[in-house]
Design an enzyme around this catalytic site. Structure first.
Site, PDB file in Angstrom:
ATOM      1  N   THR A  27     -19.082  38.475 -35.190  1.00 18.47           N
ATOM      2  CA  THR A  27     -19.751  38.091 -36.436  1.00 18.47           C
ATOM      3  C   THR A  27     -18.710  37.914 -37.532  1.00 18.47           C
ATOM      4  O   THR A  27     -17.914  38.823 -37.780  1.00 18.47           O
ATOM      5  CB  THR A  27     -20.788  39.171 -36.807  1.00 18.47           C
ATOM      6  OG1 THR A  27     -21.878  39.060 -35.881  1.00 18.47           O
ATOM      7  CG2 THR A  27     -21.327  38.987 -38.220  1.00 18.47           C
ATOM      8  N   GLN A 100     -24.428  33.174 -28.106  1.00 22.34           N
ATOM      9  CA  GLN A 100     -25.102  34.471 -28.050  1.00 22.34           C
ATOM     10  C   GLN A 100     -26.415  34.425 -28.844  1.00 22.34           C
ATOM     11  O   GLN A 100     -26.430  34.159 -30.047  1.00 22.34           O
ATOM     12  CB  GLN A 100     -24.206  35.585 -28.589  1.00 22.34           C
ATOM     13  CG  GLN A 100     -24.780  36.958 -28.199  1.00 22.34           C
ATOM     14  CD  GLN A 100     -24.099  38.122 -28.867  1.00 22.34           C
ATOM     15  OE1 GLN A 100     -23.877  38.100 -30.073  1.00 22.34           O
ATOM     16  NE2 GLN A 100     -23.787  39.156 -28.111  1.00 22.34           N
ATOM     17  N   HIS A 176     -28.226  38.822 -26.397  1.00 17.71           N
ATOM     18  CA  HIS A 176     -27.663  39.991 -27.098  1.00 17.71           C
ATOM     19  C   HIS A 176     -28.682  41.129 -27.028  1.00 17.71           C
ATOM     20  O   HIS A 176     -29.665  41.155 -27.769  1.00 17.71           O
ATOM     21  CB  HIS A 176     -27.368  39.619 -28.550  1.00 17.71           C
ATOM     22  CG  HIS A 176     -26.535  40.625 -29.299  1.00 17.71           C
ATOM     23  ND1 HIS A 176     -26.265  41.878 -28.822  1.00 17.71           N
ATOM     24  CD2 HIS A 176     -25.911  40.537 -30.506  1.00 17.71           C
ATOM     25  CE1 HIS A 176     -25.498  42.528 -29.708  1.00 17.71           C
ATOM     26  NE2 HIS A 176     -25.280  41.733 -30.740  1.00 17.71           N
ATOM     27  N   ASN A 179     -25.886  46.815 -29.364  1.00 24.72           N
ATOM     28  CA  ASN A 179     -25.493  47.126 -30.747  1.00 24.72           C
ATOM     29  C   ASN A 179     -26.629  47.383 -31.740  1.00 24.72           C
ATOM     30  O   ASN A 179     -26.498  47.112 -32.933  1.00 24.72           O
ATOM     31  CB  ASN A 179     -24.541  46.050 -31.275  1.00 24.72           C
ATOM     32  CG  ASN A 179     -23.266  45.992 -30.441  1.00 24.72           C
ATOM     33  OD1 ASN A 179     -23.019  46.888 -29.634  1.00 24.72           O
ATOM     34  ND2 ASN A 179     -22.469  44.956 -30.617  1.00 24.72           N
ATOM     35  N   TYR A 181     -29.630  46.017 -32.096  1.00 27.17           N
ATOM     36  CA  TYR A 181     -30.521  44.939 -32.556  1.00 27.17           C
ATOM     37  C   TYR A 181     -31.836  44.968 -31.763  1.00 27.17           C
ATOM     38  O   TYR A 181     -32.074  45.899 -30.997  1.00 27.17           O
ATOM     39  CB  TYR A 181     -29.773  43.594 -32.510  1.00 27.17           C
ATOM     40  CG  TYR A 181     -28.573  43.650 -33.447  1.00 27.17           C
ATOM     41  CD1 TYR A 181     -28.759  43.718 -34.834  1.00 27.17           C
ATOM     42  CD2 TYR A 181     -27.269  43.732 -32.964  1.00 27.17           C
ATOM     43  CE1 TYR A 181     -27.679  43.838 -35.711  1.00 27.17           C
ATOM     44  CE2 TYR A 181     -26.181  43.853 -33.841  1.00 27.17           C
ATOM     45  CZ  TYR A 181     -26.398  43.909 -35.208  1.00 27.17           C
ATOM     46  OH  TYR A 181     -25.340  44.045 -36.073  1.00 27.17           O
ATOM     47  N   ASN A 236     -25.531  50.888 -35.983  1.00 29.26           N
ATOM     48  CA  ASN A 236     -26.878  50.585 -36.478  1.00 29.26           C
ATOM     49  C   ASN A 236     -27.850  51.744 -36.229  1.00 29.26           C
ATOM     50  O   ASN A 236     -29.053  51.536 -36.051  1.00 29.26           O
ATOM     51  CB  ASN A 236     -27.422  49.278 -35.885  1.00 29.26           C
ATOM     52  CG  ASN A 236     -26.772  48.064 -36.512  1.00 29.26           C
ATOM     53  OD1 ASN A 236     -26.572  48.027 -37.737  1.00 29.26           O
ATOM     54  ND2 ASN A 236     -26.436  47.065 -35.708  1.00 29.26           N
ATOM     55  N   GLY A 315     -12.183  41.428 -28.718  1.00 26.72           N
ATOM     56  CA  GLY A 315     -12.757  41.088 -30.022  1.00 26.72           C
ATOM     57  C   GLY A 315     -11.699  40.992 -31.093  1.00 26.72           C
ATOM     58  O   GLY A 315     -11.203  39.907 -31.407  1.00 26.72           O
TER      59      GLY A 315
HETATM   60  C1  8OZ Z   1     -20.472  43.623 -36.976  1.00 24.04           C
HETATM   61  C2  8OZ Z   1     -21.050  43.252 -38.175  1.00 24.04           C
HETATM   62  C3  8OZ Z   1     -22.241  42.573 -38.156  1.00 24.04           C
HETATM   63  C4  8OZ Z   1     -22.830  42.220 -36.950  1.00 24.04           C
HETATM   64  C5  8OZ Z   1     -22.822  43.144 -33.284  1.00 24.04           C
HETATM   65  C6  8OZ Z   1     -23.584  41.136 -34.327  1.00 24.04           C
HETATM   66  O1  8OZ Z   1     -22.339  44.266 -33.399  1.00 24.04           O
HETATM   67  C7  8OZ Z   1     -22.903  42.251 -34.453  1.00 24.04           C
HETATM   68  C8  8OZ Z   1     -22.255  42.610 -35.748  1.00 24.04           C
HETATM   69  C9  8OZ Z   1     -21.067  43.317 -35.773  1.00 24.04           C
HETATM   70  O2  8OZ Z   1     -23.244  42.749 -32.204  1.00 24.04           O
END
Ligand code: 8OZ
Length: 358
Positions: A27, A100, A176, A179, A181, A236, A315
């Site tokens: 990102t 993704q 995805h 992380n 989401y 998160n 990354g």
């Molecule tokens: C860092 C900052 C914002 C989003 C992820 C899409 O961790 C992200 C993300 C990472 O998969």
């Protein structure tokens, strides 16, 4: 020990990757108006096209799926046209790129939602802390619980995103499911407290991912579809009481689809801890396994040699080293990434990292 395996070819589906090095999804918050990829993004991806495979930054499948300012989408004709310029430039340089597919679920904010409404999630539990919005940092808000009847509709949006990505020239898509989401919020019992078919047992918590995979496979060949998981990441504000059991069940479920690969963020990138049995997850999945997080050239070689991974994604190394393949091959010095320019801004810290002189 031979140092050649990182630079040996690997087949996924009908694609031949010239090496085992993958550019991880990153990102960078630099999409143009309407969350549309533009010339700067075309240059950035084209610069990195010597990777065996590139995975695009997380890309929202719908306006509801947006989590941050400046992240690209794949749900409008303009976004598809922008991505088409990216894929054409990558292919012209001889590269391969997957998109993704992303829905952030509760990791959004009303100010980013199309109707100013609440973000959606498996359960009405807000993440702790604050998030980026167009007006700076703001506390997370409590999400709205998704109805079971809405789930097929969201799975269909993943499929539409996949269809759009293929029409825009991508070589495949990565779902995805990592992380913290939306999909990960369903997988883990810390965020999924549902009592219907989508919650409770690992079989129920993996149901939404299964439906998304099956919806995407209706429109894209299995050999062009990967899935990304992060079994013990707490990013998160996400957690699970029995991560090994949860993700063993996920890997087992994914085994039957003959997918392009399983991409696993190993360990917790918040604490740096790595405690799960990843070879077990790899074996249960049974197909190509892509390892991520904290790999150096040496660790990558070691893992590939040991057979604990088939592909390694990088990354932060790819942020600062567009020619990472050449640098690894020649044991050349690496450039350090500048964290201050990771998210948002322009060319600085994005397309201005140096290549080795040729
Ligand atoms: C860092 C900052 C914002 C989003 C992820 C899409 O961790 C992200 C993300 C990472 O998969």
């Amino acid at each position: 020990m031979s140092q050649d395996i990182l630079f040996s070819p690997f087949h996924i589906g009908s694609l031949t990757l010239p090496n085992r090095m993958v550019m991880a999804p990153l990102t960078r918050n630099r999409a143009g108006d309407g969350n549309t990829p533009h010339a700067l993004n075309v240059e950035y991806y084209a610069q990195r096209a010597t990777a065996g495979l590139m995975i695009s930054e997380a890309t929202q499948i719908s306006p509801q799926g947006v989590g941050y300012p400046g992240t690209p989408g794949i749900h409008s004709p303009e976004q598809m046209a922008g991505w088409e310029r990216v894929t054409a430039a990558v292919h012209k340089k001889g590269g391969r790129i997957f998109l993704q597919l992303w829905h952030v679920g509760r990791v959004s904010h009303p100010s980013l939602q199309p109707d100013g409404g609440k973000p959606v999630a498996p359960s009405a539990l807000a993440p702790q802390g604050e998030t980026f919005t167009a007006d700076g940092m703001a506390p997370f808000e409590t999400p709205r619980t998704l109805d079971a009847e809405e789930m097929p509709f969201i799975a269909a949006q993943y499929a539409q995103g996949a269809e759009n990505a293929m029409a825009a020239g991508f070589d495949g898509v990565e779902i995805h499911a990592a992380n913290g989401y939306l999909i990960d919020q369903f997988l883990r019992d810390g965020t999924n407290q549902r009592t219907d078919l989508y919650g409770g047992s690992p079989e129920n918590r993996r149901r939404f991912l299964k439906e998304v995979v099956e919806a995407v496979l209706e429109v894209v060949d299995a050999g062009k579809v990967g899935v990304r998981l992060s079994p013990e990441n707490t990013f998160n504000d996400i957690c699970d009481s029995e991560p090994q059991a949860t993700f063993d069940a996920v890997a087992e479920m994914l085994n039957s689809y003959h997918l392009a690969y399983l991409h696993v963020v190993e360990g917790d990138f918040v604490s740096g801890e790595k405690t799960l049995d990843y070879p077990r997850i790899k074996d249960l999945f049974g197909g190509p396994y892509m390892a991520n997080a904290g790999y150096t050239k040496e660790l990558a070689e070691k893992s590939l040699q040991a057979g604990t991974a088939d592909l390694i994604s990088f990354g932060s190394l790819y942020i600062a080293n567009p020619d990472l393949v050449v640098r690894f091959a020649e044991n050349a010095p690496l450039t350090e990434p500048d964290e201050a320019t990771y998210y948002g801004g322009g060319a600085k810290g994005y397309t201005d990292y140096p290549f080795l002189p040729r």
